[in-house]
Design an enzyme around this catalytic site. Structure first.
Site, PDB file in Angstrom:
ATOM      1  CD  GLU A  53      -1.649  -2.418   2.701  1.00 46.37           C
ATOM      2  OE1 GLU A  53      -1.789  -2.710   2.899  1.00 46.37           O
ATOM      3  OE2 GLU A  53       0.550  -2.691   2.349  1.00 46.37           O
ATOM      4  CB  CYS A  87      -0.444   0.105   5.132  1.00 46.78           C
ATOM      5  SG  CYS A  87       1.096  -1.098   4.943  1.00 46.78           S
TER       6      CYS A  87
END
Length: 327
Positions: A53, A87
């Site tokens: 990500e 993330c």
């Protein structure tokens, strides 16, 4: 195939770029879409580096359009601090309004917490797009966390009359059953898994190196079973080319427990019939990759006996490769 499925399929495709380097982290793939156009992609970096990500977000030049974009990812974004920050926090920071997730992370440190954090911050989360495909892609990661053992791949080559090795031989080196392309493929597989295991007899009779010398990649950790302490450091498996662990246990379950504690999440069993049968008999295996060569031995060591579901079959010149799943 729906639009969401198309994008998750792309995530799986790019995630495979991390195969063999992300362990013990999962090899995740992520993309970012704005106005039906992919504007960013990323996969998990080598262990200790950024997650998928993060790499996908960092690849987007104009960060201002993230607040009108959708992030697609094979696995639930993490919500805890490890080698890198969560993330989910970065997604929230950039005000990405939509997140589409292939499958939920079973790791107790995450296990829905990342999704909850995103939703609590007003992000629309869609879960379970191509879920089975994503779970299959993350098979090593899920096996390690759910079954508390490595993902186990059995591999051997047998003659077309069912022998894995000749009855006797004069030299302490392998007797090749398959062709050079098949052997190179095996080295590619070694680079993709964290460890490789053989028994005492294989070391004594073949003196293998168990490295990826015919492929580009990291050598796996070499696991050698030596219950009776018969092996000296003169054998090639103890050279400095790769880490080697010697185990005294002769139970597949005990071996798996040790490897789990060593944080090893995948392993290829490349031993002889006795070692392979050990894992088969205790039902501790996930895949079997079996080569059948054009070679014949008049007499020899019979190949392992097992039952599995055939999932693929292909020809490699005059060899046949069959891959089975433990059903």
């Amino acid at each position: 195939m729906t639009k969401n499925e198309t994008y998750i399929k792309r995530c799986i495709q790019i995630a495979k770029s991390g195969l063999g380097t992300t362990r013990p982290n999962p090899m995740v793939g992520a993309i970012i879409v704005h106005n039906n156009e992919i504007i960013g992609e990323g996969f998990t970096s080598k262990y200790g580096g950024s997650h998928a990500e993060v790499n996908a977000i960092n690849s987007v030049k104009d960060k201002s359009i993230l607040k009108a974009s959708t992030l697609y990812v094979t696995l639930e974004p993490c919500s805890h601090y490890g080698k890198t920050p969560p993330c989910s926090d970065l997604i929230i920071h950039h005000n990405i309004p939509n997140v589409v997730i292939g499958c939920v992370d079973d790791n107790p440190e995450v296990a829905g917490k990342g999704i909850k954090k995103l939703m609590d911050n007003g992000i629309k989360v869609t879960i379970g797009v191509l879920e089975n495909e994503c779970k299959a892609h993350h098979k090593r990661f899920f096996t390690f966390h759910n079954k508390k053992r490595p993902y186990i791949i059995l591999k051997w080559a047998e003659t077309n009359n069912g022998f894995i090795a000749p009855k006797t031989k004069e030299e302490h080196k392998p007797v090749w059953i398959t062709n050079t392309l098949s052997r190179q493929l095996v080295h590619k597989w070694r680079a993709e898994e964290q460890a490789i295991l053989v028994g005492t007899n294989t070391v004594i009779k073949d003196n293998p190196s168990l490295t990826v010398r015919d492929w580009i990649g990291e050598n796996p950790v070499r696991i050698v079973l030596d219950k009776n302490n018969l092996l000296s450091n003169e054998y090639t498996v103890f050279n400095p080319e790769a880490e080697t662990l010697t185990l005294k246990d002769n139970s597949a379950k005990a071996i798996c427990n040790i490897l789990y504690k060593q944080n090893i999440n995948s392993i290829i069993i490349e031993g002889g019939t006795k070692t392979l049968q050990l894992f088969i008999d205790e039902d501790l295996w996930d895949e079997a990759r079996v080569f059948t060569g054009a070679t014949q031995f008049k007499e020899g060591v019979k190949a392992p006996r097992f039952f599995g579901a055939l999932i693929s079959e292909e020809k490699i010149l005059d060899d046949t490769l069959r891959i089975y799943k433990n059903s």
